[in-house]
Design an enzyme around this catalytic site. Structure first.
Site, PDB file in Angstrom:
ATOM      1  N   ASP A  21      -7.233  -1.457   3.155  1.00  0.00           N
ATOM      2  CA  ASP A  21      -6.328  -2.725   2.810  1.00  0.00           C
ATOM      3  C   ASP A  21      -6.781  -4.012   3.472  1.00  0.00           C
ATOM      4  O   ASP A  21      -6.317  -5.019   3.025  1.00  0.00           O
ATOM      5  CB  ASP A  21      -4.932  -2.577   3.272  1.00  0.00           C
ATOM      6  CG  ASP A  21      -4.557  -1.001   2.764  1.00  0.00           C
ATOM      7  OD1 ASP A  21      -4.567  -0.669   1.560  1.00  0.00           O
ATOM      8  OD2 ASP A  21      -3.836  -0.461   3.540  1.00  0.00           O
ATOM      9  N   LYS A  43      -9.093  -3.546  -4.871  1.00  0.00           N
ATOM     10  CA  LYS A  43      -7.966  -3.937  -4.144  1.00  0.00           C
ATOM     11  C   LYS A  43      -7.873  -5.334  -3.752  1.00  0.00           C
ATOM     12  O   LYS A  43      -6.850  -6.109  -4.102  1.00  0.00           O
ATOM     13  CB  LYS A  43      -7.544  -3.287  -2.934  1.00  0.00           C
ATOM     14  CG  LYS A  43      -7.195  -1.660  -2.819  1.00  0.00           C
ATOM     15  CD  LYS A  43      -6.907  -0.990  -1.707  1.00  0.00           C
ATOM     16  CE  LYS A  43      -6.472   0.468  -1.857  1.00  0.00           C
ATOM     17  NZ  LYS A  43      -5.824   0.924  -0.835  1.00  0.00           N
ATOM     18  N   GLY A  65      -5.416   3.953  -3.572  1.00  0.00           N
ATOM     19  CA  GLY A  65      -6.475   4.589  -3.986  1.00  0.00           C
ATOM     20  C   GLY A  65      -6.160   5.893  -4.465  1.00  0.00           C
ATOM     21  O   GLY A  65      -7.150   6.685  -4.745  1.00  0.00           O
ATOM     22  N   ASP A  72       0.985  -1.239  -0.155  1.00  0.00           N
ATOM     23  CA  ASP A  72       0.153  -0.033   0.075  1.00  0.00           C
ATOM     24  C   ASP A  72       0.853   1.226  -0.098  1.00  0.00           C
ATOM     25  O   ASP A  72       1.955   1.247   0.554  1.00  0.00           O
ATOM     26  CB  ASP A  72      -0.879  -0.148   1.182  1.00  0.00           C
ATOM     27  CG  ASP A  72      -1.609   1.278   1.567  1.00  0.00           C
ATOM     28  OD1 ASP A  72      -2.366   1.740   0.540  1.00  0.00           O
ATOM     29  OD2 ASP A  72      -1.454   1.885   2.495  1.00  0.00           O
TER      30      ASP A  72
END
Length: 677
Positions: free
Chosen positions: A557, A534, A507, A342
């Protein structure tokens, strides 16, 4: 489930071990080996069978119960092997009380049960994972909401009472109670926990908002569009639950070895029975040979081979800033083909910082930064914090400021004492502004060519530009961006050296993601990805037959963390991310991912070695127990077989301790250079 098993194995281990002491003391074999004796008394001959029966019923029956599913699945493993060994030893030993034979297996029976209970207690303690990810997600939603009635008044109601079409008031700093559309008001909403977007998102009438996100400084009136199971947050919760349930059931290495031994033992027992029956006809000797083969086939050490390594592995990981919540994931980390990071809060700090600046002639950077810090001294906006922190890093002292005013959507202004700066007023102070392009439009300020080029380059790098205006004149520009962690550069290089593909999932906009990826040398970029996508991006890589790790820190996440083969949470992240992960990096250092891979490789190697030591002796012991060398007078007795089992247990324990020597320090990790390199 694991916590319940852990307590069960712990309790039964201590009770069974206590009850085994009389059996060991009154074992003739142990008395002969160790050269001691215990006083006999009327009925003492019943000590071994009575206590052995109690140990078998209390400590051994659970293994028989757990072997049933293995047999139903036609996949014999550790439980089946243990059950076979203790059942054969139990029946044969009881039979020896009625039909005297050369030996009984009472002491072997109780010690086998004790050691297997100890091994499974250690194992359950290591793999216990009381995940509360779903509960943590639910906590994001407020319990109550302020619903606006038809007469314009507000009433506090439970969120569960909201219906589609209701109008709710969301005060500054409050959580938005449901998905909906803004009907009145302007505010910045913190959505990073849902969307991954690092900057607060400006909301005005007509914009959609997500339940569970945090409102900023303005008040909003929101028309509810979805409640309960229809909200975005509820959808994420379902994804987390589905991903947890879909995680593959990986078979433990020791179970596979036990399964092989089960078939080997049965085959060896059948061959032994046939061969001895043909040689000497069927009698008690044949039964004793078969029983010896079946009991010896289940080594004590096999029950400790994996749990001991896991316990040391978990301890080493904790001392190096890694909390292991899923043992299987730790084992899988050695084989990772790709690791997805991430961006916000993992590869970056999740906070904006000043990454570059430019000034007009006659104004130096320190003076410009000090002026900006003075204007932003009373603001809590993240850009204001970034400017103040940049000034503090340079050890600059901001001049006095007064008359602070926030200009909605444009920036801030204040009157600053600039008497110590070149060109500044000697009294009264100068009017100084800090803000974005909209501020320049309002002030009708012209942008010098070199500052315009600076702003264009910053835009190409997906950086936000903030301007400094003094007395109507534009004198400086600051480029702001989410600050990349220093460790991120090193971890990408290290993983590349290990042959691991590095991907980034965020994002944020494509421009922002590409800028960070280019800076770090990341292979694959997934940008502008919503939570449900995701999860799908992880699945995409898995569909390419890649073993995928995911490193993240936010609620958004969580589905990806649970879907990944190895989910790794940055410890400073949200509780739900931590609860959804298999491994937690407590020190928030991405380089710990490299440590994780190295420790996984070292631990798996020790597991393999222990399996060889634990079960390898069967290569010699089983043929000897079967009587292959009986024609030349070499026949393995049950006592010698038990001695070999004990020896392999000692070797396994020592070999597991050698794992503590693995070097997880920096820069000794593969591909990792010293911090100042």
């Amino acid at each position: 489930m694991h916590e319940g098993h852990e307590q069960m194995f712990r309790r039964r281990f201590f009770v069974s071990t206590l009850l085994s002491i009389p059996v060991l003391l009154y074992s003739e074999t142990l008395q002969e080996w160790l050269g001691f004796s215990v006083p006999a008394f009327p009925g003492s001959e019943w000590i071994n069978p009575v206590f052995a029966v109690v140990v078998f019923v209390y400590g051994g029956v659970p293994f028989l119960q757990m072997a049933v599913p293995e047999l139903k699945d036609r996949a014999p493993g550790m439980m089946t092997l243990i059950s076979m060994a203790i059942s054969v030893a139990f029946v044969y030993s009881l039979a020896s009380v009625v039909f005297p034979t050369q030996s009984a297996f009472f002491w072997e029976l109780v010690t086998l049960i004790d050691i297997m209970l100890l091994g499974h207690w250690i194992e359950m303690r290591s793999v216990r994972r009381a995940s509360s990810a779903i509960d943590e997600l639910a906590k994001l939603m407020p319990d109550t909401a302020e619903r606006i009635t038809d007469d314009g008044e507000t009433e506090e109601v439970p969120v569960s009472d909201l219906s589609e079409g209701d109008l709710v008031l969301v005060r500054p700093g409050a959580s938005i109670p449901a998905d909906g559309t803004v009907e009145k008001g302007d505010s910045d909403v913190e959505e990073s926990m849902i969307t991954g977007e690092s900057k607060p998102v400006s909301k005005e009438p007509g914009d959609e908002v997500i339940g569970g996100t945090i409102n900023g400084d303005g008040s909003l009136r929101v028309r509810v569009g979805a409640t309960g199971e229809e909200t975005t947050l509820a959808g994420i919760m379902r994804l987390v639950e589905d991903a947890q349930q879909s995680k593959s059931k990986t078979q433990v290495l020791a179970d596979r070895a036990a399964g092989w031994l089960f078939y080997v033992a049965l085959g060896a027992a059948i061959v032994t029975a046939i061969a001895w029956t043909l040689a000497v006809s069927f009698n008690a000797t044949v039964i004793e040979r078969v029983v010896t083969v079946l009991v010896i086939a289940c080594p004590h050490a096999l029950g400790l081979a994996i749990p001991l390594v896991v316990a040391i592995n978990t301890s080493l990981a904790a001392r190096n800033g890694m909390l292991v919540r899923d043992r299987i994931a730790m084992e899988e980390a050695r084989n990772l083909d790709a690791i997805i990071f991430d961006k916000t809060g993992t590869l970056t700090k999740g906070e904006h910082g000043v990454v570059d600046m430019a000034t007009v002639d006659g104004v130096n950077e320190d003076d410009a930064l000090a002026l900006a810090a003075a204007v932003e001294s009373d603001s809590e906006h993240m850009i204001a914090r970034a400017i103040r922190e940049a000034a503090a890093e340079r050890e600059l002292t901001a001049p006095d400021a007064s008359g602070f005013e926030a200009i909605k959507g444009r920036g801030v202004r204040a009157t600053v004492d600039v008497s110590s700066f070149a060109g500044g007023s000697s009294d009264g102070g100068d009017e100084v502004y800090v803000g974005g392009p909209n501020l320049l439009t309002q002030l009708d300020s012209e942008i010098p060519d070199h500052l315009k080029r600076f702003a264009d380059e910053a835009g190409e790098n997906a950086q936000t530009v903030v301007y400094l205006v003094r007395e109507g004149e534009l004198i400086a520009a600051f480029a702001m961006a989410d600050v990349i962690r220093e460790e991120s550069y090193r971890v990408v290089d290290a993983l590349h050296d290990l042959g691991v593909e590095v991907a980034m999932l965020t994002g944020d906009s494509q421009d922002v993601a590409d800028a960070v990826a280019d800076e770090l040398g990341i292979d694959t970029v997934f940008a502008e990805v919503l939570p449900e996508n995701k999860d799908k991006k992880v699945q995409e890589l898995q569909d390419q037959d890649k073993l995928v790790g995911m490193v993240g820190d936010g609620v958004n996440d969580a589905p990806a963390l649970t879907r990944a083969d190895v989910g790794i949470a940055i410890g400073s992240g949200t509780d739900v991310a931590v609860q959804s992960a298999d491994v937690i990096l407590v020190q928030n250092n991405p380089l710990d991912v490299v440590r994780l891979v190295k420790l996984s490789k070292a631990s798996y190697r020790k597991m393999q070695e222990n399996i060889v030591w634990a079960a390898g002796y069967n290569v010699f012991a089983l043929p000897l127990a079967a009587g292959v060398l009986a024609p030349i007078g070499i026949l393995l007795s049950p006592a010698i077989g038990a001695l070999l089992m004990s020896l392999s247990t000692v070797i396994v324990a020592i070999n597991a301790q050698l794992l503590r020597r693995v070097d997880l320090s920096l820069p000794n990790l593969p591909g990792v250079s010293p911090p100042n390199a």
